[in-house]
Design a protein around this motif. Structure first.
Motif, PDB file in Angstrom:
ATOM      1  N   VAL A   3       0.982  -1.173  -0.076  1.00  0.00           N
ATOM      2  CA  VAL A   3       0.175   0.028  -0.051  1.00  0.00           C
ATOM      3  C   VAL A   3       0.880   1.181  -0.127  1.00  0.00           C
ATOM      4  O   VAL A   3       1.678   1.383   0.944  1.00  0.00           O
ATOM      5  CB  VAL A   3      -1.057   0.057   0.988  1.00  0.00           C
ATOM      6  N   TYR A   4       0.997   2.008  -1.080  1.00  0.00           N
ATOM      7  CA  TYR A   4       1.734   3.314  -1.280  1.00  0.00           C
ATOM      8  C   TYR A   4       0.819   4.381  -0.566  1.00  0.00           C
ATOM      9  O   TYR A   4      -0.279   4.687  -0.721  1.00  0.00           O
ATOM     10  CB  TYR A   4       2.013   3.236  -2.789  1.00  0.00           C
ATOM     11  N   ALA A   5       1.665   5.370  -0.009  1.00  0.00           N
ATOM     12  CA  ALA A   5       1.186   6.632   0.040  1.00  0.00           C
ATOM     13  C   ALA A   5       2.202   7.756  -0.563  1.00  0.00           C
ATOM     14  O   ALA A   5       3.208   7.695  -0.743  1.00  0.00           O
ATOM     15  CB  ALA A   5       1.300   7.157   1.762  1.00  0.00           C
ATOM     16  N   ILE A   6       1.479   8.839  -1.204  1.00  0.00           N
ATOM     17  CA  ILE A   6       2.253   9.757  -1.622  1.00  0.00           C
ATOM     18  C   ILE A   6       2.241  11.070  -0.978  1.00  0.00           C
ATOM     19  O   ILE A   6       1.142  11.430  -0.274  1.00  0.00           O
ATOM     20  CB  ILE A   6       1.817  10.164  -2.876  1.00  0.00           C
ATOM     21  N   ILE A   7       3.385  11.780  -0.393  1.00  0.00           N
ATOM     22  CA  ILE A   7       3.278  12.636   0.236  1.00  0.00           C
ATOM     23  C   ILE A   7       3.711  13.998  -0.756  1.00  0.00           C
ATOM     24  O   ILE A   7       4.771  13.931  -1.171  1.00  0.00           O
ATOM     25  CB  ILE A   7       4.273  12.870   1.504  1.00  0.00           C
ATOM     26  N   GLY A   8       2.755  14.692  -0.958  1.00  0.00           N
ATOM     27  CA  GLY A   8       3.067  15.916  -1.897  1.00  0.00           C
ATOM     28  C   GLY A   8       3.640  17.141  -1.430  1.00  0.00           C
ATOM     29  O   GLY A   8       2.983  17.457  -0.204  1.00  0.00           O
ATOM     30  N   GLY A   9       4.453  17.674  -1.860  1.00  0.00           N
ATOM     31  CA  GLY A   9       5.110  18.833  -1.585  1.00  0.00           C
ATOM     32  C   GLY A   9       4.636  20.180  -2.249  1.00  0.00           C
ATOM     33  O   GLY A   9       3.278  20.196  -2.831  1.00  0.00           O
ATOM     34  N   SER A  10       5.497  21.196  -2.299  1.00  0.00           N
ATOM     35  CA  SER A  10       4.951  22.300  -3.213  1.00  0.00           C
ATOM     36  C   SER A  10       4.810  22.173  -4.314  1.00  0.00           C
ATOM     37  O   SER A  10       5.623  21.560  -5.088  1.00  0.00           O
ATOM     38  CB  SER A  10       6.294  23.534  -2.975  1.00  0.00           C
ATOM     39  N   GLY A  11       3.669  22.595  -4.705  1.00  0.00           N
ATOM     40  CA  GLY A  11       3.066  22.237  -6.421  1.00  0.00           C
ATOM     41  C   GLY A  11       2.193  21.144  -6.495  1.00  0.00           C
ATOM     42  O   GLY A  11       1.678  20.825  -7.322  1.00  0.00           O
ATOM     43  N   LEU A  12       2.316  20.280  -5.035  1.00  0.00           N
ATOM     44  CA  LEU A  12       1.482  18.939  -5.232  1.00  0.00           C
ATOM     45  C   LEU A  12       0.416  18.953  -4.403  1.00  0.00           C
ATOM     46  O   LEU A  12       0.680  18.201  -3.177  1.00  0.00           O
ATOM     47  CB  LEU A  12       2.318  17.674  -5.370  1.00  0.00           C
ATOM     48  N   THR A  13      -0.263  20.110  -3.864  1.00  0.00           N
ATOM     49  CA  THR A  13      -1.252  19.809  -2.726  1.00  0.00           C
ATOM     50  C   THR A  13      -2.524  19.188  -2.921  1.00  0.00           C
ATOM     51  O   THR A  13      -3.100  18.675  -2.070  1.00  0.00           O
ATOM     52  CB  THR A  13      -1.693  21.237  -2.373  1.00  0.00           C
ATOM     53  N   GLN A  14      -2.904  18.708  -4.171  1.00  0.00           N
ATOM     54  CA  GLN A  14      -3.664  17.795  -4.589  1.00  0.00           C
ATOM     55  C   GLN A  14      -3.390  16.715  -5.704  1.00  0.00           C
ATOM     56  O   GLN A  14      -2.545  17.349  -6.411  1.00  0.00           O
ATOM     57  CB  GLN A  14      -5.052  18.417  -4.675  1.00  0.00           C
ATOM     58  N   LEU A  15      -3.629  15.747  -5.571  1.00  0.00           N
ATOM     59  CA  LEU A  15      -3.189  14.697  -6.663  1.00  0.00           C
ATOM     60  C   LEU A  15      -4.216  14.567  -7.818  1.00  0.00           C
ATOM     61  O   LEU A  15      -5.228  13.842  -7.708  1.00  0.00           O
ATOM     62  CB  LEU A  15      -2.896  13.228  -6.086  1.00  0.00           C
ATOM     63  N   GLU A  16      -3.890  15.353  -8.941  1.00  0.00           N
ATOM     64  CA  GLU A  16      -4.776  15.225 -10.021  1.00  0.00           C
ATOM     65  C   GLU A  16      -4.983  13.669 -10.504  1.00  0.00           C
ATOM     66  O   GLU A  16      -4.090  13.167 -10.786  1.00  0.00           O
ATOM     67  CB  GLU A  16      -4.167  16.336 -11.182  1.00  0.00           C
ATOM     68  N   GLY A  17      -6.246  13.190 -10.739  1.00  0.00           N
ATOM     69  CA  GLY A  17      -6.473  11.990 -11.177  1.00  0.00           C
ATOM     70  C   GLY A  17      -6.738  11.132 -10.155  1.00  0.00           C
ATOM     71  O   GLY A  17      -7.240   9.790 -10.456  1.00  0.00           O
TER      72      GLY A  17
END
Length: 245
Positions: A3-17
């Motif tokens: 199970v993967y988690a993505i931590i988004g930084g600057s420029g990725l505050t929401q994961l499009e798609g």
């Protein structure tokens, strides 16, 4: 299946798609995380997503509740973390728009809550942090970047500074003498906390500016924001390739 988690930084505050099925407000021993943990489907796989700086982007690097963030992801079921970081380029190859999958880091931060092993312990606990990034996750990121056909470096030393200000030219010269190739403000204690919580962890770093003293130009937010906009499509497609593998 991991199970993967993505931590988004600057420029990725929401994961499009990301097809969001649930947003969790996780209660942690360390307070509230930066944002709710979003759980949904991305690239045909279940994935968790957390905006490191909140959504909207409002929490500066030195105020991020890293302990709560990692704890929340662990509690939500994450087993591996793909962290996206915007960085400055120190090494000559680390030009704006270049990607780096660092293999080492040096921590220059201070005053951050950096460990879960601080209070109410039955015994003192240490972790082996010789190699801070998961090698098999690094290999997955590199394979995905190669498939994207973009410029990237499969090794690099990440120097993590306190922020929120950018560094002086003398500080960057010091980091360069120390062996740092890129500089950012969010790589620690995030990586160490992931190790404490037994979460695999790797970093996908996008160079968004040349570090202080590496260019005669003034480092401006407009240029950084443009680099983020231009790089995020590759970031998201790279993450999708990792998940599909």
């Amino acid at each position: 299946m991991t199970v993967y988690a993505i931590i988004g930084g600057s420029g990725l505050t929401q994961l499009e798609g990301l097809d969001i099925r649930q947003s969790l407000a996780v209660d942690t021993p360390y307070g509230a995380p930066s944002a709710e943990v979003q759980i949904g489907e991305y690239a045909g796989k279940e994935v968790l997503f957390l905006a490191r700086h909140g959504h909207p982007h409002r929490i500066p690097p030195h105020r991020v509740n890293y302990r709560a963030n990692l704890w929340a992801l662990k509690q939500a079921g994450a087993e591996a973390i793909l962290a996206v970081n915007a960085v400055g380029g120190i090494h000559p190859s680390m030009v704006t728009g270049h990607f780096c999958v660092p293999h080492q880091l040096i921590d220059y931060t201070s005053g951050r809550e950096h460990t879960c092993f601080a209070d109410n312990l039955e015994q003192v606990t240490h972790i082996d942090f010789s190699y801070p990034y998961s090698e098999h996750l690094r290999q997955q990121l590199m394979a995905a970047l190669a498939a994207e056909g973009v410029g990237y470096s499969g090794q690099g030393v990440y120097g993590c500074t306190q922020g929120p200000r950018l560094e002086t030219a003398a500080e960057i010269a010091r980091l360069e003498r120390d062996g740092c190739d890129i500089v950012g403000m969010t790589g620690m204690p995030e990586a160490a906390l992931a190790r404490e919580l037994e979460l695999d962890y790797a970093c996908l770093a996008l160079v968004v500016n040349l570090a202080a003293g590496k260019s005669t130009a003034v480092i401006g937010m407009a240029g950084i924001e443009q680099a983020l906009r231009e790089g995020m499509e590759t970031v998201t497609s790279t993450l999708a390739r990792v998940l599909k593998r």
